[in-house]
Design a protein around this motif. Structure first.
Motif, short mmCIF file in Angstrom:
data_model
loop_
_atom_site.label_atom_id
_atom_site.label_comp_id
_atom_site.label_asym_id
_atom_site.label_seq_id
_atom_site.Cartn_x
_atom_site.Cartn_y
_atom_site.Cartn_z
N TYR A 149 0.84 -1.20 0.00
CA TYR A 149 0.00 0.00 0.00
C TYR A 149 0.88 1.26 0.00
O TYR A 149 0.64 2.19 -0.76
N GLU A 150 1.88 1.26 0.86
CA GLU A 150 2.76 2.43 0.97
C GLU A 150 3.56 2.64 -0.32
O GLU A 150 3.71 3.78 -0.77
N SER A 153 1.21 4.12 -2.82
CA SER A 153 0.88 5.51 -2.47
C SER A 153 2.02 6.45 -2.85
O SER A 153 1.79 7.56 -3.31
N THR A 156 2.14 6.97 -6.73
CA THR A 156 0.97 7.57 -7.36
C THR A 156 1.13 9.08 -7.41
O THR A 156 1.33 9.72 -6.37
#
Length: 158
Positions: A149-150, A153, A156
């Motif tokens: 997830y990190e 993120s 992005t």
């Protein structure tokens, strides 16, 4: 361990979105009664990702070997990663025969009967023998999901 014990434990890891499909919520009927865990600090199901763990309460088409037709039976499925998978099974995820173990054996860590080649592990009805290792594997899966997830993120544009 009960299903509720596992759900409480996983939710206690932090930033977990728990989905419990049920009649009337728009989910497919086959998923009703099952539980899906995502790392999602924003409480939104992440795009293009699978849960890091699930609890299933019934056999799915093509996945009948666990014998989840028994009353009260359930299987915890954990995206373990290659290292944990090898530690648990003594084999690499894509190694020939990795799914040879009895997929219906309760309280035993096994290669997932369908997704073992993708480094998923499973435990049917975790109990005294597998309770601690199940919690450890869930922690590792949560940590890996958080890392994914990190990374997403950070990459992005925003």
């Amino acid at each position: 361990m009960t299903m509720d014990d596992i759900i409480d434990f996983v939710e206690g890891l932090g930033d977990v979105l728990t989905l419990r499909p049920a009649p009337g919520d728009g989910s497919p009927e086959i998923s009703w009664g099952d539980t899906f865990f995502y790392y999602a600090p924003d409480r939104i199901v992440p795009d293009r990702t699978q849960p890091f763990a699930t609890i299933v309460t019934k056999n799915y088409p093509g996945d009948e070997s666990s014998g989840l037709y028994r009353a009260g039976a359930f299987r915890v499925n954990i995206r373990a990663g290659k290292e944990a998978f090898i530690e648990a099974t003594g084999r690499a995820p894509r190694e020939q025969g990795v799914a040879d173990l009895d997929a219906g054996a309760p309280d035993t860590v096994i290669a997932h009967p369908v997704y073992g080649s993708l480094a998923w592990l499973a435990v049917i009805d975790p109990g005294a023998r597998t309770g601690e290792v199940t919690r450890e594997l869930l922690c590792r899966a949560h940590t890996m999901a958080r890392s994914r997830y990190e990374r997403r993120s950070e990459s992005t544009p925003g």
